[in-house]
Scaffold this motif. Structure first.
Motif, PDB file in Angstrom:
ATOM      1  N   THR A 150       9.656   1.624   7.138  1.00 21.32           N
ATOM      2  CA  THR A 150       8.491   2.235   6.472  1.00 21.32           C
ATOM      3  C   THR A 150       7.723   1.193   5.662  1.00 21.32           C
ATOM      4  O   THR A 150       6.489   1.083   5.754  1.00 21.32           O
ATOM      5  CB  THR A 150       8.945   3.382   5.552  1.00 21.32           C
ATOM      6  N   GLU A 164       3.833  -0.047   6.580  1.00 26.02           N
ATOM      7  CA  GLU A 164       2.696   0.211   5.698  1.00 26.02           C
ATOM      8  C   GLU A 164       2.179  -1.058   5.018  1.00 26.02           C
ATOM      9  O   GLU A 164       1.055  -1.062   4.500  1.00 26.02           O
ATOM     10  CB  GLU A 164       3.061   1.296   4.693  1.00 26.02           C
ATOM     11  N   ASN A 183      -1.262  -2.243   6.551  1.00 26.58           N
ATOM     12  CA  ASN A 183      -2.433  -1.371   6.493  1.00 26.58           C
ATOM     13  C   ASN A 183      -3.733  -2.121   6.205  1.00 26.58           C
ATOM     14  O   ASN A 183      -3.779  -3.017   5.367  1.00 26.58           O
ATOM     15  CB  ASN A 183      -2.254  -0.298   5.416  1.00 26.58           C
ATOM     16  N   HIS A 223      -4.943   1.934  10.107  1.00 31.50           N
ATOM     17  CA  HIS A 223      -4.216   2.449   8.942  1.00 31.50           C
ATOM     18  C   HIS A 223      -2.997   3.233   9.418  1.00 31.50           C
ATOM     19  O   HIS A 223      -3.111   4.174  10.206  1.00 31.50           O
ATOM     20  CB  HIS A 223      -5.127   3.356   8.112  1.00 31.50           C
ATOM     21  N   TYR A 224      -1.811   2.830   8.926  1.00 28.95           N
ATOM     22  CA  TYR A 224      -0.549   3.480   9.283  1.00 28.95           C
ATOM     23  C   TYR A 224      -0.067   4.355   8.125  1.00 28.95           C
ATOM     24  O   TYR A 224      -0.129   3.955   6.963  1.00 28.95           O
ATOM     25  CB  TYR A 224       0.527   2.432   9.578  1.00 28.95           C
ATOM     26  N   ASN A 225       0.429   5.546   8.462  1.00 26.89           N
ATOM     27  CA  ASN A 225       1.006   6.420   7.449  1.00 26.89           C
ATOM     28  C   ASN A 225       2.307   7.004   7.984  1.00 26.89           C
ATOM     29  O   ASN A 225       2.304   7.768   8.950  1.00 26.89           O
ATOM     30  CB  ASN A 225       0.054   7.559   7.092  1.00 26.89           C
ATOM     31  N   GLY A 239       4.376   9.636   7.694  1.00 32.45           N
ATOM     32  CA  GLY A 239       4.131  10.917   7.041  1.00 32.45           C
ATOM     33  C   GLY A 239       5.331  11.838   6.969  1.00 32.45           C
ATOM     34  O   GLY A 239       5.400  12.710   6.099  1.00 32.45           O
TER      35      GLY A 239
END
Length: 395
Positions: free
Chosen positions: A226, A230, A233, A239-241, A243
């Motif tokens: 994670t 991120e 970004n 843009h990575y999220n 979630g």
């Protein structure tokens, strides 16, 4: 041929109350994307109304999932001038708005309810535009194309809902998507695409008290992945999220499994290869020794790429808005997707966000400005009538 703009505007004004009622009745039919029956009921209701106005309609059925619909006035023309898009599914669970699904506040010029803004209000705008043009003898084709599963990127129709647009929009000179409109005057000329990936991580379970040294934590590996995803970004580009994270079995067990669901926003279709390569590299890198992982792409919604053709169409609409006294709109680029992506893919000049204006779509406070129905219909009609015969954006 010269058309009577004032007569078209008079038609819009005279039919405002009737179309407001159709708007209300359509929104009373709750139609979340997941509820195929509810969406199909909304499609059928609208189809009956459009037939009643004299339009030729076709309900498009797919292998699975909800239906979509197209409609046009058959004036004998094969000259494809403008396609108007929208969708009939919403994001709200049935019953969320209570027994009185739709509320109208005439004094404050507002309508509240599921889809009043996103995007059933826009569907009514498109319908009123087509009717107004037909009332003045407009002799080119205006096609309405409304989806049943836009909010989920056509996932429930297995992508056939996307192909529906690619098939139905071919050859049109221009396109307007009557998606959620904005009270500050924004008009959308570009939108990011969306893709989602699931990374499944495997470690090794062990008792966290008796033999923690024998365990390999999949959740710990997920944390490293994670952070490293991120860190990459760029909010102006890709843009990575991360979630959703799911993993573990109990608080006293070293977790053997964990999954990450990664949402990615991007500007160009050509970005996809870079995205896949990056996430595959992260997946194949073990930050915690002994873990393994696999990656699966679970959905894809194309971007509405900003093009010079879109800007040219926007400049025509902007000039018309100023001449009508509706203010000076400005162009914008949004992170959320829409079906306008498909017309742009076909090379068609496209604008989005041209539905009724309002606030807080996707929430239980969703509301739209009642009078914006007439304003938007007039602006789109004038824009269609002022498209040059040799419009440079023509595909």
């Amino acid at each position: 041929m010269k058309y009577n703009l004032e007569k078209a505007f008079k038609f819009i004004e005279e039919n405002e109350k009737e179309m407001q009622q159709v708007w209300i009745d359509l929104c009373k039919i709750e139609s979340p994307s997941i509820d195929t029956e509810g969406v199909n009921q909304a499609v059928e209701f609208l189809g009956e109304k459009l037939n009643g106005y004299g339009m030729e309609t076709k309900i498009h059925k797919f292998s699975q999932g909800p239906n979509s619909i197209t409609a046009y006035f058959n004036n004998g023309s094969t000259e494809k001038e403008m396609a108007i898009l929208g969708h009939l599914d919403t994001v709200h669970k049935k019953g969320l708005f209570g027994e009185e699904v739709v509320k109208v506040d005439i004094e404050n010029d507002m309508i509240y309810g599921p889809g009043v803004l996103d995007c059933k209000g826009g569907v009514i705008v498109g319908t009123l535009v087509a009717r107004a043009l037909n009332s003045i003898g407009y002799d080119k084709m205006i096609k309405l194309a409304f989806s049943g599963d836009e909010e989920v990127g056509h996932r429930y129709t297995l992508g056939e809902g996307k192909q529906f647009f690619l098939d139905e929009l071919k050859g049109f000179k221009a396109c307007i998507d009557c998606e959620t409109g904005f009270v500050d005057g924004r008009v959308v000329v570009g939108r990011k695409g969306t893709t989602n990936f699931k990374i499944a991580i495997r470690g090794k379970a062990a008792h966290s008290g008796n033999e923690p040294q024998n365990g390999i934590s999949a959740i710990k590996e997920a944390a490293y992945k994670t952070i490293n995803i991120e860190k990459n970004n760029d909010f102006n580009s890709i843009h990575y999220n991360v979630g959703v994270i799911e993993g573990g079995t109990s608080q006293n067990t070293i977790p053997e499994f964990c999954t990450l669901t990664v949402n990615v926003r991007f500007r160009k279709l050509s970005d996809l290869e870079k995205i896949k390569n990056f996430l595959t590299e992260i997946t194949n890198t073990s930050f915690v020794e002994g873990t393994t992982a696999e990656i699966t792409q679970i959905s894809l919604s194309d971007p509405m790429e900003q093009t010079e053709k879109n800007i040219k169409l926007f400049e025509i609409l902007k000039k018309n808005s100023e001449e009508l006294g509706f203010g000076t709109p400005y162009s914008c680029y949004l992170g959320g997707g829409s079906d306008a992506a498909h017309s742009v893919t076909l090379g068609i000049p496209t604008l989005c966000g041209m539905g009724v204006k309002g606030y807080e779509n996707h929430t239980i406070r969703e509301r739209a400005v009642l009078s914006s129905l007439v304003e938007r219909a007039k602006l789109i009609v004038k824009t269609i009538l002022t498209l040059p015969e040799n419009f440079e954006g023509e595909n």
